[in-house]
Design a protein around this motif. Structure first.
Motif, PDB file in Angstrom:
ATOM      1  N   GLY A   1       0.802  -1.212   0.000  1.00 57.20           N
ATOM      2  CA  GLY A   1       0.000   0.000   0.000  1.00 57.20           C
ATOM      3  C   GLY A   1       0.834   1.260   0.000  1.00 57.20           C
ATOM      4  O   GLY A   1       2.037   1.246  -0.281  1.00 57.20           O
ATOM      5  N   LEU A   2       0.205   2.366   0.347  1.00 55.02           N
ATOM      6  CA  LEU A   2       0.820   3.683   0.208  1.00 55.02           C
ATOM      7  C   LEU A   2       1.919   3.963   1.220  1.00 55.02           C
ATOM      8  O   LEU A   2       2.640   4.949   1.086  1.00 55.02           O
ATOM      9  N   GLY A   3       2.069   3.114   2.230  1.00 57.99           N
ATOM     10  CA  GLY A   3       3.092   3.336   3.246  1.00 57.99           C
ATOM     11  C   GLY A   3       4.451   2.780   2.884  1.00 57.99           C
ATOM     12  O   GLY A   3       5.327   2.667   3.751  1.00 57.99           O
ATOM     13  N   VAL A   4       4.679   2.448   1.629  1.00 56.33           N
ATOM     14  CA  VAL A   4       5.953   1.867   1.212  1.00 56.33           C
ATOM     15  C   VAL A   4       7.103   2.826   1.531  1.00 56.33           C
ATOM     16  O   VAL A   4       6.961   4.044   1.431  1.00 56.33           O
ATOM     17  N   THR A   5       8.238   2.265   1.940  1.00 59.09           N
ATOM     18  CA  THR A   5       9.373   3.076   2.385  1.00 59.09           C
ATOM     19  C   THR A   5      10.548   2.980   1.418  1.00 59.09           C
ATOM     20  O   THR A   5      10.637   2.053   0.603  1.00 59.09           O
ATOM     21  N   THR A   6      11.464   3.937   1.554  1.00 50.26           N
ATOM     22  CA  THR A   6      12.686   3.922   0.753  1.00 50.26           C
ATOM     23  C   THR A   6      13.485   2.655   0.998  1.00 50.26           C
ATOM     24  O   THR A   6      14.008   2.030   0.073  1.00 50.26           O
ATOM     25  N   ARG A   7      13.585   2.249   2.248  1.00 53.41           N
ATOM     26  CA  ARG A   7      14.344   1.050   2.603  1.00 53.41           C
ATOM     27  C   ARG A   7      13.746  -0.196   1.940  1.00 53.41           C
ATOM     28  O   ARG A   7      14.476  -1.053   1.437  1.00 53.41           O
ATOM     29  N   GLU A   8      12.425  -0.300   1.931  1.00 54.99           N
ATOM     30  CA  GLU A   8      11.774  -1.461   1.327  1.00 54.99           C
ATOM     31  C   GLU A   8      12.029  -1.493  -0.180  1.00 54.99           C
ATOM     32  O   GLU A   8      12.279  -2.557  -0.757  1.00 54.99           O
TER      33      GLU A   8
END
Length: 209
Positions: free
Chosen positions: A36-43
């Protein structure tokens, strides 16, 4: 302009840089679909197999990357709606679009959330164009008598959104492609039975043996 092209416009001209951007876009799309929209740079970096420094060098921001990917998919939806509006038979054209539209939303948690207005980047302009294209498609089907005239495009877009099931309800897990079964029931309710025959592809929904 695709998501990759939009990001490459920031100056990543070398072949290796272009490959890294393409990998980052693919990784971000996958993460957006699943998380979803909470994806992070690290992921994104982890999925792309690159370091955080590469992400920061090649991508202006995760928010811009997510916005570009979502805008790409919405543009695909708009083109599908326009193609359907040009088809000679309005009802098969509408059901074909509805299937593609719901399938795209069902496949991506991020896209579904963004179209539902659940935060994320500003997609006002592409969403307005999509709404206009779907409205035109619905009105064309109604003018041909294929869709009930006691409904309007506002009703239709909400109904299509409800075809995407929750992961579980009442302790039950959604079946694989539960959205397709839901869509079949919805389409059967949308059609004008006096003019439009039931679609065997969608409306012959039977309980599994």
């Amino acid at each position: 302009m695709s998501a990759v092209e939009e990001l490459l416009a920031t100056g990543a001209a070398r072949a290796d840089a272009r490959r890294n951007v393409a990998r980052l876009v693919a990784a971000a799309r996958e993460a957006l679909d699943e998380q979803g929209l909470g994806v992070t740079t690290r992921e994104i970096a982890h999925r792309a197999g690159v370091g955080l420094g590469t992400v920061h060098r090649r991508v202006p921001s995760v928010r811009k990357l997510v916005a570009a990917i979502l805008a790409d998919t919405i543009d695909t939806m708009i083109e599908l709606a326009r193609q359907a509006a040009a088809e000679p038979d309005p009802w098969p054209a509408f059901t074909g679009f509805a299937e593609s539209y719901v399938q795209l939303r069902a496949a991506s948690c991020g896209l579904h959330a963004a179209l539902a207005g659940a935060g994320g980047p500003d997609l006002t302009e592409p969403v307005e164009r999509l709404r206009a294209a779907v409205t035109l498609l619905v009105r064309r089907a109604q003018d041909a008598g294929a869709i009930r005239t006691d409904l309007d495009a506002h009703d239709v877009v909400f109904l299509l959104a409800t075809a995407i099931p929750a992961e579980r309800t009442l302790g039950l897990l959604a079946r694989p492609e539960q959205w397709r079964r839901n869509l079949g029931v919805l389409l059967d309710g949308l059609r004008n039975p006096a003019v439009t025959p039931a679609s065997a592809q969608f409306t012959s929904v039977k309980p599994p043996a």
